[in-house]
Structure formats: C-alpha cells, structure tokens
Write a protein that holds these residues in place. Sequence first.
Motif, mmCIF file in Angstrom:
data_model
loop_
_atom_site.group_PDB
_atom_site.id
_atom_site.type_symbol
_atom_site.label_atom_id
_atom_site.label_comp_id
_atom_site.label_asym_id
_atom_site.label_seq_id
_atom_site.Cartn_x
_atom_site.Cartn_y
_atom_site.Cartn_z
ATOM 1 N N PHE A 205 0.834 -1.201 0.000
ATOM 2 C CA PHE A 205 0.000 0.000 0.000
ATOM 3 C C PHE A 205 0.873 1.258 0.000
ATOM 4 N N LYS A 206 0.289 2.351 -0.451
ATOM 5 C CA LYS A 206 0.926 3.654 -0.329
ATOM 6 C C LYS A 206 0.757 4.150 1.106
ATOM 7 N N TRP A 207 1.748 4.895 1.586
ATOM 8 C CA TRP A 207 1.717 5.427 2.938
ATOM 9 C C TRP A 207 0.519 6.370 3.115
ATOM 10 N N ARG A 208 -0.233 6.136 4.172
ATOM 11 C CA ARG A 208 -1.397 6.960 4.537
ATOM 12 C C ARG A 208 -2.401 7.093 3.400
ATOM 13 N N SER A 209 -2.609 6.024 2.690
ATOM 14 C CA SER A 209 -3.588 6.026 1.599
ATOM 15 C C SER A 209 -4.948 5.506 2.043
ATOM 16 N N ARG A 210 -5.041 5.052 3.274
ATOM 17 C CA ARG A 210 -6.274 4.465 3.780
ATOM 18 C C ARG A 210 -6.609 5.051 5.150
ATOM 19 N N TYR A 211 -7.828 4.706 5.618
ATOM 20 C CA TYR A 211 -8.185 4.986 7.005
ATOM 21 C C TYR A 211 -7.164 4.336 7.931
ATOM 22 N N TRP A 212 -6.916 4.970 9.084
ATOM 23 C CA TRP A 212 -6.041 4.377 10.092
ATOM 24 C C TRP A 212 -6.537 2.988 10.485
ATOM 25 N N SER A 213 -7.845 2.788 10.532
ATOM 26 C CA SER A 213 -8.411 1.530 11.023
ATOM 27 C C SER A 213 -8.497 0.441 9.957
ATOM 28 N N PHE A 214 -7.950 0.688 8.762
ATOM 29 C CA PHE A 214 -7.949 -0.316 7.708
ATOM 30 C C PHE A 214 -6.997 -1.452 8.102
ATOM 31 N N LEU A 215 -7.525 -2.678 8.170
ATOM 32 C CA LEU A 215 -6.766 -3.867 8.570
ATOM 33 C C LEU A 215 -6.087 -3.683 9.935
ATOM 34 N N LEU A 216 -6.747 -2.985 10.824
ATOM 35 C CA LEU A 216 -6.219 -2.713 12.157
ATOM 36 C C LEU A 216 -6.503 -3.889 13.085
ATOM 37 N N LYS A 217 -5.468 -4.348 13.756
ATOM 38 C CA LYS A 217 -5.577 -5.544 14.599
ATOM 39 C C LYS A 217 -5.267 -5.193 16.059
ATOM 40 N N LEU A 218 -6.067 -5.711 16.956
ATOM 41 C CA LEU A 218 -5.852 -5.486 18.383
ATOM 42 C C LEU A 218 -4.519 -6.073 18.840
ATOM 43 N N HIS A 219 -3.912 -5.384 19.793
ATOM 44 C CA HIS A 219 -2.771 -5.945 20.517
ATOM 45 C C HIS A 219 -3.269 -6.314 21.909
ATOM 46 N N PRO A 220 -3.037 -7.530 22.363
ATOM 47 C CA PRO A 220 -3.603 -7.949 23.655
ATOM 48 C C PRO A 220 -3.093 -7.153 24.841
ATOM 49 N N ASP A 221 -1.905 -6.532 24.735
ATOM 50 C CA ASP A 221 -1.313 -5.827 25.858
ATOM 51 C C ASP A 221 -1.552 -4.318 25.811
ATOM 52 N N ARG A 222 -2.462 -3.885 24.942
ATOM 53 C CA ARG A 222 -2.813 -2.468 24.854
ATOM 54 C C ARG A 222 -4.336 -2.332 24.836
ATOM 55 N N PRO A 223 -4.853 -1.138 25.092
ATOM 56 C CA PRO A 223 -6.305 -0.947 24.934
ATOM 57 C C PRO A 223 -6.704 -1.120 23.472
ATOM 58 N N SER A 224 -7.952 -1.410 23.259
ATOM 59 C CA SER A 224 -8.497 -1.440 21.900
ATOM 60 C C SER A 224 -8.537 -0.026 21.332
ATOM 61 N N TRP A 225 -8.523 0.082 20.010
ATOM 62 C CA TRP A 225 -8.880 1.345 19.384
ATOM 63 C C TRP A 225 -10.404 1.467 19.386
ATOM 64 N N THR A 226 -10.887 2.616 18.959
ATOM 65 C CA THR A 226 -12.322 2.909 19.026
ATOM 66 C C THR A 226 -13.141 1.896 18.232
ATOM 67 N N ILE A 227 -14.136 1.317 18.888
ATOM 68 C CA ILE A 227 -15.095 0.456 18.206
ATOM 69 C C ILE A 227 -15.961 1.331 17.313
ATOM 70 N N GLN A 228 -16.071 0.970 16.042
ATOM 71 C CA GLN A 228 -16.779 1.802 15.068
ATOM 72 C C GLN A 228 -18.217 1.341 14.886
ATOM 73 N N ALA A 229 -19.080 2.293 14.519
ATOM 74 C CA ALA A 229 -20.497 1.984 14.368
ATOM 75 C C ALA A 229 -20.825 1.381 13.006
ATOM 76 N N GLN A 230 -20.185 1.860 11.958
ATOM 77 C CA GLN A 230 -20.484 1.387 10.606
ATOM 78 C C GLN A 230 -19.187 1.182 9.820
ATOM 79 N N PRO A 231 -18.389 0.222 10.229
ATOM 80 C CA PRO A 231 -17.104 0.004 9.559
ATOM 81 C C PRO A 231 -17.282 -0.636 8.189
ATOM 82 N N GLY A 232 -16.349 -0.350 7.301
ATOM 83 C CA GLY A 232 -16.339 -1.020 6.008
ATOM 84 C C GLY A 232 -15.845 -2.450 6.163
#
Length: 393
Positions: A266-293
């Motif tokens: 992919f090109k740098w910063r060509s997508r939403y931050w949350s595109f293919l975003l994966k949780l890390h078990p040792d950190r908080p989750s990112w924001t749960i989205q209401a209508q994700p693609g």
Amino acid sequence: MQYKIISLFSGGGGLDYGFEAAGFDTSVCIEMDKWSCRTLRHNRDWTVIEDRIENVSSKEILEKGKLKKGEASLLIGGPPCQPFSKSSYWFNGDTKRLNDPRANTLEHYMRVLNDTLPSAFVLENVFGLAYKGKDEGLQFLENALDLINKNNNVNYSFKWKVLNAADYGVPQIRERVFIVGHIDGKEFTFPPKSHFNPQKNSGQISIFDDLEPYTTAWDSIGDLDLVEKVPLKSEVGGKWGNLLPYIPPGENYLYHTERGEGSEIFKWRSRYWSFLLKLHPDRPSWTIQAQPGTSIGPFHWNNRRLTMREMARIQTFPDNVEILGGISNIQKQLGNAVPSALAEVLGKEILEQFFDKKNSSTITLIPNKKKRYKRIGFNNSIPNKYLEMSAVE
C-alpha cells in the motif's frame, strides 16, 4: 432517594448502564432505532419511547416517565454526531456542522432540558464538537442554555471537557466531549485520570500520582478466548481480508507500506487508520466503530471480527446485557455507545458533587487485570497474490 434519569438518544444503553451502576435509575428512554429499542426492552424494564426525538413532546416524556417538571435528577444523551465527526472531514475536507439538518438533535436536547428542568444534565458528543475555531456547536449550546436560564429563572452551569475513556480504566482509546451542568449553578469538576499509558509516559508518572496502567484488550476479552463461541460469519471478507494474518498484533495496513517493516503493498497513509487494524492484547483497543467497512477494524488478534460479547466487553457493558440484532445492528449499537464504565465514573462524581451522596470509589464496570497465558504471533510469509499487487494500491 431515587435519582431519576431522562435518557435521550439512548441507543443500546451505554450511558444508562453506567449511570445505573453509579446509583441512578432510568425512568424513560427516547430512541428511534428499532433494534436499540429491542435491546433496551430485552435487558431492562425501563420505559422506552420508540420514535424520532422531533416527534416526541416533552409532555409525553414526562408522562411516560411518570415525572413532573423539575423532578428528574438527570437528563442524559448523546445527540447523533455525524455533523461534527472526524469522518466528515476525511470525506469532505470540512463538514456542514450546524447547517447539517442532523445537527438539530442538539436543539431538541436543549428543548427537553428547557421543558423538564432536571437537577443536572450530561451531554456527550464526538470531540469534533469542540474543535478549535470550529466550535459553533458548543457556542450554540451555551447560547441555548443562557435562554433556558432566563426563561425559567434558573442558573444551569456549563462545563465541558474532552475525555479519553482509556484514562479512566476503559480498555479502549475513545475520545469524546462531555458537557455537564447543574440547575443551581454548581460547577462540575471532572474527575482526574485514574490510568496512564505505560508506552508513552511511564517515566513522567510520579509515585504520588497513584495511577494504574491502561486496561488492556486482554484484560477485557482474554478469558473469552476459551469460552466464547465465535460465529461462522466472523471472517474478514473483501479484497484484503485474507491479508490480516500477515499483519502483527497492534499494527494496521501501514505495516505493508514503504515505511513499514512488511512488503510494500500500500501507499503510505492512503487508507483509514483503522484499515486492517488488529488489536494488541497488551494495549487498549482502538475505538469500536459503528459502521465500519469490510476491512475496517479493530479486529481480533486471531484474525477475525470481534463478537458481540467482545465488543460489549470493550465498551464495558455489564455482562448481563445482550445486544440484539444482526451483525450490522449489533455493531451500530455498540459503536455508537458511550463506554459504560466512563459513565459510571461521571455518575459517581455527579452524585457526590451535586447531590452530596458519597459513593464507593470502586468502578464496578472496569475489567480486572488478567495474566496473559499465551503468545500472540502472526504469519510473515506473504501470499504471492498480494506481492503481485505490491505498491499499486
């Protein structure tokens, strides 16, 4: 004494469950979404008015809630926030904001405040409401409150702050504006942070601060790995869904860009931050989205969509709450909700500051710390079909 709530734009009940845990009792909810209403009725015996706020008179709200004017302890609600959301900027470069017809939900919130005169109020919204230089939403609310005070000979105060839920023990990075006021002019003091980000500022934390490290995704949902039944439709679909196993926990598509450590897909910063975003078990989750693609996370570290219970845990809903509906209905209810533990924090402070009721300082809806029992890895052997697409997206 019973501390009665009028709840507007109730959604799946995130605010209500938190204030319930603090010691309040919801008398009446107003919500237009049918699945949210079914969820509310399924879990609690609160009176639910299923309609658009503009179709519901303040008189009906008081009658259905068995309340008189001035009798409610608290008015709560998070008016739909699309006119002020960050995604509006992402798509349009700006947003219509108050010119957007959806912004009239702010007007109806203030209309109900004017007509019911509760002892206090809490209004929640996206932090875009308070963007510097674009804070006409806040200005509208302050001006409306001035009119309410003049028309009713009252003195509602107006105190606002952007809160990050993770700073208060919620296992999720989620920033929102909260506005709190009291009918007799008492100024609300927002509670100090109880948690800190050990990845960023552990060296700046004094031994006198008595802060806990952030609550992690594992603290919240790690135990569900062993007991949760994962729905068959939990796989991540679309063109890029099968790439998720080749992204490390805590990373997103940027891992596979020219500045990342993976392949240049992919090109740098060509997508939403949350595109293919994966949780890390040792950190908080990112924001749960209401209508994700299709490929919008956060996703589980096991390379799948989060289940209803996992999302509810991350939003700190009580475990006795079940969210009804199909996948998109559940996602919408939970993605739009206020984390219940944060509402519990605010509710306890409001009881103490406005109603002189001392509560236990323990927040019951914050997950307990859990020791991690397994290593979470990822696959770094990229399939050829993605390598062939390298640097074209």
